[in-house]
Every structure is written in C-alpha cells, then in structure tokens.
Write an enzyme that holds these catalytic residues in place. Structure first.
Site, PDB file in Angstrom:
ATOM      1  N   SER A  70       6.371   3.540   8.638  1.00  0.00           N
ATOM      2  CA  SER A  70       5.208   4.220   9.198  1.00  0.00           C
ATOM      3  C   SER A  70       4.977   3.884  10.669  1.00  0.00           C
ATOM      4  O   SER A  70       5.846   4.079  11.498  1.00  0.00           O
ATOM      5  CB  SER A  70       3.983   3.899   8.346  1.00  0.00           C
ATOM      6  OG  SER A  70       2.898   4.651   8.784  1.00  0.00           O
ATOM      7  N   HIS A  71       3.802   3.320  10.971  1.00  0.00           N
ATOM      8  CA  HIS A  71       3.416   3.054  12.354  1.00  0.00           C
ATOM      9  C   HIS A  71       3.923   1.701  12.843  1.00  0.00           C
ATOM     10  O   HIS A  71       3.658   1.324  13.985  1.00  0.00           O
ATOM     11  CB  HIS A  71       1.889   3.086  12.437  1.00  0.00           C
ATOM     12  CG  HIS A  71       1.279   2.143  11.457  1.00  0.00           C
ATOM     13  ND1 HIS A  71       1.288   2.402  10.107  1.00  0.00           N
ATOM     14  CD2 HIS A  71       0.704   0.932  11.605  1.00  0.00           C
ATOM     15  CE1 HIS A  71       0.716   1.397   9.477  1.00  0.00           C
ATOM     16  NE2 HIS A  71       0.356   0.479  10.354  1.00  0.00           N
TER      17      HIS A  71
ATOM     18  N   ASP B 258       2.662  11.109   9.344  1.00  0.00           N
ATOM     19  CA  ASP B 258       1.551  11.409   8.434  1.00  0.00           C
ATOM     20  C   ASP B 258       0.183  11.054   9.018  1.00  0.00           C
ATOM     21  O   ASP B 258      -0.838  11.497   8.513  1.00  0.00           O
ATOM     22  CB  ASP B 258       1.750  10.778   7.043  1.00  0.00           C
ATOM     23  CG  ASP B 258       1.963   9.275   7.090  1.00  0.00           C
ATOM     24  OD1 ASP B 258       1.890   8.698   8.201  1.00  0.00           O
ATOM     25  OD2 ASP B 258       2.212   8.688   6.024  1.00  0.00           O
ATOM     26  N   ARG B 259       0.162  10.261  10.095  1.00  0.00           N
ATOM     27  CA  ARG B 259      -1.138   9.926  10.706  1.00  0.00           C
ATOM     28  C   ARG B 259      -1.431  10.842  11.890  1.00  0.00           C
ATOM     29  O   ARG B 259      -0.512  11.437  12.451  1.00  0.00           O
ATOM     30  CB  ARG B 259      -1.119   8.491  11.214  1.00  0.00           C
ATOM     31  CG  ARG B 259      -0.972   7.465  10.132  1.00  0.00           C
ATOM     32  CD  ARG B 259      -1.115   6.079  10.693  1.00  0.00           C
ATOM     33  NE  ARG B 259      -1.067   5.107   9.605  1.00  0.00           N
ATOM     34  CZ  ARG B 259      -1.584   3.900   9.644  1.00  0.00           C
ATOM     35  NH1 ARG B 259      -2.188   3.481  10.738  1.00  0.00           N
ATOM     36  NH2 ARG B 259      -1.506   3.086   8.611  1.00  0.00           N
TER      37      ARG B 259
ATOM     38  N   LYS C  57      10.098   4.189   0.402  1.00  0.00           N
ATOM     39  CA  LYS C  57       9.101   4.543  -0.606  1.00  0.00           C
ATOM     40  C   LYS C  57       9.598   5.725  -1.432  1.00  0.00           C
ATOM     41  O   LYS C  57      10.403   6.536  -0.948  1.00  0.00           O
ATOM     42  CB  LYS C  57       7.735   4.836   0.020  1.00  0.00           C
ATOM     43  CG  LYS C  57       7.745   5.845   1.147  1.00  0.00           C
ATOM     44  CD  LYS C  57       6.360   5.985   1.782  1.00  0.00           C
ATOM     45  CE  LYS C  57       6.401   6.952   2.940  1.00  0.00           C
ATOM     46  NZ  LYS C  57       5.116   7.297   3.499  1.00  0.00           N
TER      47      LYS C  57
ATOM     48  N   LYS D 223      -0.725  12.510   3.426  1.00  0.00           N
ATOM     49  CA  LYS D 223      -1.504  12.824   4.614  1.00  0.00           C
ATOM     50  C   LYS D 223      -0.561  13.463   5.620  1.00  0.00           C
ATOM     51  O   LYS D 223       0.658  13.305   5.522  1.00  0.00           O
ATOM     52  CB  LYS D 223      -2.203  11.589   5.156  1.00  0.00           C
ATOM     53  CG  LYS D 223      -1.318  10.408   5.506  1.00  0.00           C
ATOM     54  CD  LYS D 223      -2.229   9.252   5.880  1.00  0.00           C
ATOM     55  CE  LYS D 223      -1.465   8.042   6.366  1.00  0.00           C
ATOM     56  NZ  LYS D 223      -1.035   7.153   5.280  1.00  0.00           N
TER      57      LYS D 223
ATOM     58  N   THR E 228       0.835  -1.203   0.000  1.00  0.00           N
ATOM     59  CA  THR E 228       0.000   0.000   0.000  1.00  0.00           C
ATOM     60  C   THR E 228       0.873   1.257   0.000  1.00  0.00           C
ATOM     61  O   THR E 228       0.547   2.257  -0.618  1.00  0.00           O
ATOM     62  CB  THR E 228      -0.909   0.017   1.252  1.00  0.00           C
ATOM     63  OG1 THR E 228      -1.599  -1.217   1.340  1.00  0.00           O
ATOM     64  CG2 THR E 228      -1.923   1.140   1.188  1.00  0.00           C
TER      65      THR E 228
ATOM     66  N   GLU F 171      -9.844   6.176   6.992  1.00  0.00           N
ATOM     67  CA  GLU F 171     -10.150   5.664   8.330  1.00  0.00           C
ATOM     68  C   GLU F 171      -8.893   5.366   9.129  1.00  0.00           C
ATOM     69  O   GLU F 171      -8.924   5.339  10.350  1.00  0.00           O
ATOM     70  CB  GLU F 171     -11.025   4.409   8.248  1.00  0.00           C
ATOM     71  CG  GLU F 171     -10.549   3.278   7.325  1.00  0.00           C
ATOM     72  CD  GLU F 171      -9.295   2.560   7.765  1.00  0.00           C
ATOM     73  OE1 GLU F 171      -9.164   2.298   8.967  1.00  0.00           O
ATOM     74  OE2 GLU F 171      -8.460   2.246   6.907  1.00  0.00           O
TER      75      GLU F 171
ATOM     76  N   ARG G  28      -8.856  -7.039   7.396  1.00  0.00           N
ATOM     77  CA  ARG G  28      -9.500  -5.891   8.016  1.00  0.00           C
ATOM     78  C   ARG G  28     -10.996  -5.952   7.710  1.00  0.00           C
ATOM     79  O   ARG G  28     -11.390  -6.132   6.555  1.00  0.00           O
ATOM     80  CB  ARG G  28      -8.937  -4.582   7.464  1.00  0.00           C
ATOM     81  CG  ARG G  28      -7.435  -4.403   7.676  1.00  0.00           C
ATOM     82  CD  ARG G  28      -7.098  -2.912   7.706  1.00  0.00           C
ATOM     83  NE  ARG G  28      -5.697  -2.607   7.513  1.00  0.00           N
ATOM     84  CZ  ARG G  28      -4.744  -2.725   8.446  1.00  0.00           C
ATOM     85  NH1 ARG G  28      -5.048  -3.197   9.629  1.00  0.00           N
ATOM     86  NH2 ARG G  28      -3.491  -2.394   8.179  1.00  0.00           N
TER      87      ARG G  28
ATOM     88  N   ASP H 176       2.177   9.395  14.115  1.00  0.00           N
ATOM     89  CA  ASP H 176       2.815   8.076  14.021  1.00  0.00           C
ATOM     90  C   ASP H 176       4.304   8.171  13.691  1.00  0.00           C
ATOM     91  O   ASP H 176       4.888   9.248  13.715  1.00  0.00           O
ATOM     92  CB  ASP H 176       2.097   7.231  12.967  1.00  0.00           C
ATOM     93  CG  ASP H 176       2.331   7.754  11.566  1.00  0.00           C
ATOM     94  OD1 ASP H 176       2.514   8.975  11.423  1.00  0.00           O
ATOM     95  OD2 ASP H 176       2.352   6.959  10.615  1.00  0.00           O
TER      96      ASP H 176
ATOM     97  N   ASP I  34       6.212   8.159  10.977  1.00  0.00           N
ATOM     98  CA  ASP I  34       6.714   9.105   9.970  1.00  0.00           C
ATOM     99  C   ASP I  34       5.899  10.393   9.893  1.00  0.00           C
ATOM    100  O   ASP I  34       6.080  11.193   8.969  1.00  0.00           O
ATOM    101  CB  ASP I  34       6.801   8.440   8.600  1.00  0.00           C
ATOM    102  CG  ASP I  34       5.459   7.951   8.094  1.00  0.00           C
ATOM    103  OD1 ASP I  34       4.582   7.630   8.920  1.00  0.00           O
ATOM    104  OD2 ASP I  34       5.280   7.881   6.869  1.00  0.00           O
TER     105      ASP I  34
HETATM  106  C1  G16 Z   1      -0.623   3.426   4.588  1.00  0.00           C
HETATM  107  C2  G16 Z   1      -1.237   4.132   3.408  1.00  0.00           C
HETATM  108  C3  G16 Z   1      -2.666   4.503   3.718  1.00  0.00           C
HETATM  109  C4  G16 Z   1      -3.452   3.274   4.162  1.00  0.00           C
HETATM  110  C5  G16 Z   1      -2.751   2.618   5.328  1.00  0.00           C
HETATM  111  C6  G16 Z   1      -3.382   1.315   5.710  1.00  0.00           C
HETATM  112  O1  G16 Z   1      -0.511   4.325   5.644  1.00  0.00           O
HETATM  113  O2  G16 Z   1      -0.503   5.290   3.096  1.00  0.00           O
HETATM  114  O3  G16 Z   1      -3.214   5.059   2.563  1.00  0.00           O
HETATM  115  O4  G16 Z   1      -4.739   3.630   4.531  1.00  0.00           O
HETATM  116  O5  G16 Z   1      -1.413   2.331   4.983  1.00  0.00           O
HETATM  117  O6  G16 Z   1      -3.259   0.436   4.629  1.00  0.00           O
HETATM  118  P1  G16 Z   1      -3.595  -1.091   4.756  1.00  0.00           P
HETATM  119  O7  G16 Z   1      -5.025  -1.143   5.224  1.00  0.00           O
HETATM  120  O8  G16 Z   1      -3.396  -1.637   3.371  1.00  0.00           O
HETATM  121  O9  G16 Z   1      -2.677  -1.693   5.796  1.00  0.00           O
HETATM  122  P2  G16 Z   1       0.852   4.491   6.416  1.00  0.00           P
HETATM  123  O10 G16 Z   1       0.570   5.549   7.448  1.00  0.00           O
HETATM  124  O11 G16 Z   1       1.116   3.131   7.007  1.00  0.00           O
HETATM  125  O12 G16 Z   1       1.855   4.861   5.391  1.00  0.00           O
END
Ligand code: G16
Length: 545
Positions: free
Chosen positions: A113-114, A283-284, A126, A378, A18, A366, A498, A279, A281
């Site tokens: 990320s998180h 962005d959340r 990325k 984000k 993703t 979400e 999910r 989070d 990085d």
């Molecule tokens: C990434 C993507 C988001 C996505 C999230 C969850 O966020 O940038 O667009 O909503 O993963 O994705 P999934 O449901 O496929 O795990 P982040 O903050 O992890 O980069």
C-alpha cells in the site's frame, strides 16, 4: 512440465494484519518465505483448484519476481487460468473490478500500500475473495495457522513468462493471459460518472486539475482516464510513471507526503482548481482545493449528501458505513437522509458483508479511503472522479462545496496523531491500561469535558453475526467530542499507536479555526488519560494528519 515438491521449514511470523501480510522486502527474500505463504493461500482457498485467479501488484520492488513465483505455484496447484496485469501492474481497485467482472475465484495483490518501496522498503501480499473484496479474518486466520506448520510446497519447473506485452500462453495446462491493466477499470468508471459533463468543463477552461500518482500504480490509470478519456488540462498529471521505489518517495497521499501537489495547489493565480493524489496500490485518495484540504471523513460525508446528483448513484443510497475511528460527520448526513450508518472495525474487509447484503452503498475510512458498491475495495481514482463530477454538477470549488456542507450539517474538527515504531510491549500495556480503567472513566470530568462512555469497541456483523472484539478504546464526551486509541495493523516496525480526536461544532462562525488549535484541549486530555508521553517517552507524535 515437471511439478516439484519442495521441503520447507515454517515461519512463525506470517500473520496477516489489517490488510494482508506486510513485511520488509528482505523478510520476503528469506528462503521459501514467499513460497510458504503463497502455498498456504492455495491450501486454504480450495476454490482456486481448477479456478480462475487475477494476479498483479503496485509495481514496487520484488513485484515481478514474486509474480513469476506465484505463477509457478499456481500451475502446480491446478489453477485453470491466471489473468495477470501487463508488467505485473494492477491497482487494488482494478483487481476487485476484474474479479467481479470475470467472476473469478479470487485474486492475489502484491502491495504494501502506502508503505515505502525499494530493496530496503516494504512488500506485501493479500488475497481477495470471489466478491472482489479482501479475504475475511476467518480466511486469513486459517492461512496463518497453515503457515505455522507448513512442511512443503509444490511449484512448476517452468520458464518465466514475458509480462512486458499483452498475450496469452500456457504453463503446462494452466492458461495465462497477460492483460491490459487499465481498460476494464476505466470502462467501469465511465459507467458511474458523467464523463461528458466533466470533459466539457475541462474544455471550457473552467476546471483545471493536478493529480499526483506519487510514482505508484495509478499513473497508467490516470493517463487513460484523465488525459485520454476526459482531455484534462495540460500538466494535469505529476509523478505518473510507476517506479519500483516510488522515486524514493513515500506513496502516502497526505499533506506531509504529497508535497509537490500541495505546492502546486498553493501557487496562487497559477494554481489548478482541483488537486488529488493516490497511494502505492491506488486505493487511497486525498482531495484538496486551492489552499484547502478536505479531511477524508468529511469527504465521505459530502459524498453521502450528494451521491444522488451523479449518474451511478441517482437512485439514492441505501445506507453508509464508516470505520470506528472515522469522524462522525457522515452520521449527521445519514440521520438527515433517514438511512442506516454502520460503525465497523478498521479494515475494508468489514464493509464486504454490508455491501453484499445491499445494506450500504457508500463506505469510507479516516485513512484516506472511500468507495462504493461498484467494487469491494476502496478506490482512489473513483473518489477523484466523484469529486470532479460533483464540481461539474455544482459548478462550485472544493472549498465552497465543503464549507456549505459544514454550514448545513456542522463541522467535525478531526485529527489523527501517530506514534510510530514504539516498543510493542509499551504499546500493549498502554492499551491494556485504558481497557482496565475504561468503565471507571464514565461520568468523570477532564477540564470542561464530561466523559459519558468509555469502552473497547466490539463489532457484531449484522449479516453473519460474527463478533470482532478489542478493536479500539473509544471515549465519548457529552458534547459529542470523541477520542479513539488503537494500534495500527499495517506497520512493519514495532507498534504504531494511533490517537484519533474529533470535536463537533455547529456554529458556522467557528468553522474557520485551525484544526490542531480547535482540538488542543482534547489532545491534552488524550495524553493525560492514556499517559502517552510518559509511557511512550515521546514528546510529540511522529505524524499528524
Ligand atoms: C489498510 C486497510 C484500511 C485501514 C488502513 C489503516 O489500508 O485496508 O482499511 O484503514 O490500512 O490501518 P491501520 O490503522 O491498522 O494501520 P491500506 O491502504 O494500507 O491497504
């Protein structure tokens, strides 16, 4: 400076998910693993040849090692100039901001990320393109194809660069600027929000806040913005020193992982009025009030309804977008405003075209993500400032703002149930089973709920007409309730199922129910239709948000 060509064997598992390539640190430490993937990026992103690149990450373990390697590969691949954050630090939104401000060819962000960090945690990489946003699937697919057959990479035989202070130097012909990671981003925030108004509310003592940086990248940004520029209350920041292992924590801003923040906001008389977390990085975001949680889908709807009250959005907004599983709270606001609301697959990359084409001003997911056309990612701190500015304008608490929103537009009870690290074959079969029976479900009843539509979501990008299919099974019910099933694209162990569940309630007298209780019949239906418990051999989800 000598450029070396190194022979390598390809890896079969470098398919970005993703949001970039995420793996255990130990996988990235395999011989040539990082180098191969970075070379594949340079092979596909030909715009980097003689171009400018932004480079930085969330400060997690392996960040600095990877930056030194990437600088040397960049020098060998004829990059003209790299702007790298001091100490290797750059939040994801800051990279997007820098790419746009300095019109660079792109950026490389090192982050998972998180996901937890440290030597046994996760790492990720990325690529963001010249608009500042995540590379589209066409790009990541091409990188993956290249990575499957790569036989060599080129790398400069050079000394490591000092990242600990801001300076300019050269690696061969390539210029390297080690820059202040915060200043440009903080300046952009000051253009969008009424800092004077927020500052005077802090000064009056009518507003107090607590921001949890979770020992991740936003610490330095929060210090400059909330402490230096807005003079927030004493103790406004917690966990604000970035650490390679995030202090052993899980840098995911939700009620389960931001426990210290939640405890402070629940502390009765001494509690700050406003709480937020970001989070790994940056962005959340999570927004909370005193003993009150704002669901991210509601947050997007509230932002949409109120954006015109803030300086950066005073012209109003031209449209909004949300990902498929995000609740339809924002759709109600868009309807009332007479603007378009786009429904996209999960992944920030799908918002890029809509933003570039001026079809939307705000977008959100979400998964604790929201943002606007100010960048192409984000943005956690942006969301916090949006709420602070809104509170300063309305002089209402987080809870009051949210409750009055529900009163006007109705409430979408919403939850996400995650089943983590399940067997990938079991997960694929569960989704395939839903796909097979989707059509036949329309018109059937489960207790009091009638299914009006069930399909596998497919998205046609209205700007370039590209089609992205098989993005999640959605079930729509007659009363506007909804269940969505999809597999995560960001996990690093097995598969994560999910399940997203929502129910729309207009009557304000029913706006005080416990979320899980309000959704209990639908949770039961989700299990029954998808046979979750029997297929996954799990009695309960691992995480509920
Ligand atoms: C990434 C993507 C988001 C996505 C999230 C969850 O966020 O940038 O667009 O909503 O993963 O994705 P999934 O449901 O496929 O795990 P982040 O903050 O992890 O980069």
């Amino acid at each position: 400076m000598k450029i070396e060509t190194i022979s390598t064997n390809s890896y079969a598992d470098q398919k970005p998910g993703t949001s970039g390539l995420r793996k255990k640190v130990s996988v990235f430490q395999k011989p040539h693993y990082l180098e191969n993937f970075v070379q594949s990026i340079f092979n596909i992103a030909t715009e980097l040849n003689n171009g400018v690149l932004v480079l930085g990450g969330d400060g997690r373990y392996y960040n600095q090692t990877a930056i030194q390697v990437i600088l040397k590969i960049a020098a060998a691949n004829n990059v003209k100039h790299v702007m790298v954050g001091q100490d290797g630090i750059l939040s994801t939104p800051a990279v997007s901001c820098l790419i746009r401000k300095y019109q660079t060819a792109g950026g490389i962000i090192l982050s998972a990320s998180h996901n937890p960090g440290g030597p046994t945690g996760d790492f990720g990489i990325k690529f963001n393109i010249a608009n500042g946003g995540p590379a589209p699937t066409t790009f990541t697919d091409a990188v993956y194809e290249d990575s499957k057959t790569i036989k060599q990479y080129t790398i400069a035989n050079a000394e490591d660069i000092d990242l600990s202070q801001q300076h300019t130097c050269h690696m061969g012909k390539m210029k390297i600027s080690v820059i202040d990671p915060v200043a440009d981003y903080a300046d952009l925030m000051e253009e969008l929000f009424d800092f004077k108004k927020i500052k005077s509310l802090f000064a009056s003592g009518l507003l107090t806040m607590c921001f949890d940086a979770m020992h991740a990248v936003t610490g330095p940004y929060a210090k400059e913005i909330f402490e230096n520029r807005l003079s927030a209350n004493v103790n406004a920041l917690i966990n604000s020193i970035p650490k390679e292992d995030f202090g052993g924590g899980h840098p995911d801003p939700n009620l389960a992982h931001a426990k210290e923040l939640v405890a402070r906001l629940n502390a009765g008389l001494n509690a700050p009025m406003f709480g937020a977390a970001s989070d790994g990085d940056g962005d959340r975001n999570m927004i909370i009030g005193q003993k009150f949680f704002v669901n991210p889908s509601d947050s997007l709807a509230i932002m949409t309804a109120n954006a015109h009250l803030l300086p950066g959005y005073k012209q109003g907004i031209c449209g909004v977008a949300r990902s498929l599983p995000t609740s339809r709270a924002v759709d109600k606001v868009a309807d009332a405003l007479g603007i378009e609301c786009y429904e996209t697959p999960t992944g920030w990359k799908y918002f890029g075209n809509l933003l570039d084409d001026n079809r939307i001003t705000l977008c959100g997911e979400e998964s604790f993500g929201s943002g606007s056309n100010h960048i192409r990612e984000k943005d956690g701190i942006w969301a916090v400032l949006f709420w602070l500015n809104l509170i300063a304008v309305k002089q209402h608490s987080v809870e009051e703002i949210t409750r009055s929103h529900w009163k006007q537009y109705g409430r979408h009870y919403y939850t996400r149930h995650d089943y983590e690290a399940i067997d990938s074959n079991v997960a694929d079969e569960l989704i395939q089973n839903m796909r097979n029976k989707a059509e036949s479900l329309a018109g059937t009843n489960y207790s009091d709920y009638e299914i009006v539509l069930c399909d596998d979501f497919s998205y046609t990008d209205p700007v370039d007409n590209s089609i992205t299919s098989q993005q999640g099974i959605r079930i729509l019910f007659k009363d506007e309730s909804r269940i969505v099933f999809r597999l995560s694209g960001t996990g690093t162990e097995g598969a994560t199922l999910r399940v997203y569940i929502e129910r729309y309630v207009t009557n304000p007298e029913q706006h005080n129910l416990d979320t899980q209780a309000a959704l209990a019949p639908l949770i039961q239906i989700a299990d029954e239709v998808a046979e979750i418990k029997t297929r996954c051999q799990r009695e309960t989800p691992d995480v509920i948000t």
